[in-house]
Design an enzyme around this catalytic site. Sequence first.
Site, mmCIF file in Angstrom:
data_model
loop_
_atom_site.group_PDB
_atom_site.id
_atom_site.type_symbol
_atom_site.label_atom_id
_atom_site.label_comp_id
_atom_site.label_asym_id
_atom_site.label_seq_id
_atom_site.Cartn_x
_atom_site.Cartn_y
_atom_site.Cartn_z
ATOM 1 N N CYS A 158 0.860 -1.186 0.000
ATOM 2 C CA CYS A 158 0.000 0.000 0.000
ATOM 3 C C CYS A 158 0.899 1.240 0.000
ATOM 4 O O CYS A 158 1.539 1.550 1.003
ATOM 5 C CB CYS A 158 -0.903 0.007 1.231
ATOM 6 S SG CYS A 158 -1.901 1.498 1.383
ATOM 7 N N CYS A 196 -0.002 3.844 2.722
ATOM 8 C CA CYS A 196 0.351 3.416 4.078
ATOM 9 C C CYS A 196 1.865 3.405 4.284
ATOM 10 O O CYS A 196 2.348 3.839 5.333
ATOM 11 C CB CYS A 196 -0.242 2.045 4.375
ATOM 12 S SG CYS A 196 -2.061 2.020 4.383
#
Length: 174
Positions: A131, A134
Site C-alpha cells: 500500500c 500506508c
Amino acid sequence: MEFLTSIKNSIPDYAKDIRLNVDSTIARSSLEGNDAVGVALAAAFAAKSKVLIDLIKNSGHIAPEEVQAALTAASLMGMNNVWYPYVEMADDEDLKSQGAQLRMNAYATNGGVDKRRFEMYALAASIVGKCHFCVKSHFDLLRKEGMSTTQLRDVGRIAAVINAASQVIAAEAA
C-alpha cells in the site's frame, strides 16, 4: 536466535539467498533491541505465514505485549492496505473526501507499546501489503520519531525477506 535456524532449515537450496538473508536482515539489523523480531512477526502476519508467525511468536525473543502489538498493527494494515489503495484506484474526489469509518481504536494506544514500535510494525505489514499510501505515511511518521534511513531500510529488508521466506515455505508445503 534459535528460531532463525528453524526458519532457515525450512528454506531449500534453490532459495539459498533468502535463507542467507534471514540471518543478515534480522540478527544483524540496525534496529534497536528486539525490534527486528517484532518487525519480522508483523511481516509474517501480512504474508499470511502461520509457520513463520508461530516460529517467531514462540521464540521468546519478544515480550507478549510486543507480540500483541505486532499482530495488532499487522491486522489493521490487512484492512488499511486494501482500503487506501481502493480509494486511490477509484480516483473519485467525493470518495477521497469521505472518512473511512473503519474502527482503528488500537491506534489510540499504539497497540500497547510505544508509537515508534507500533508504526514500525505497521510499516512492515504495509510493505508486504504494497500500500503506497500506508508505506509513505508510516515511513514519514517514523522519520519524525527519529529513525534513520538505515533503520527504515532494515524494516523494508526484513519485510522483503520474510515475505520471500513465506512464499518459499508455502510452495514447499504445496
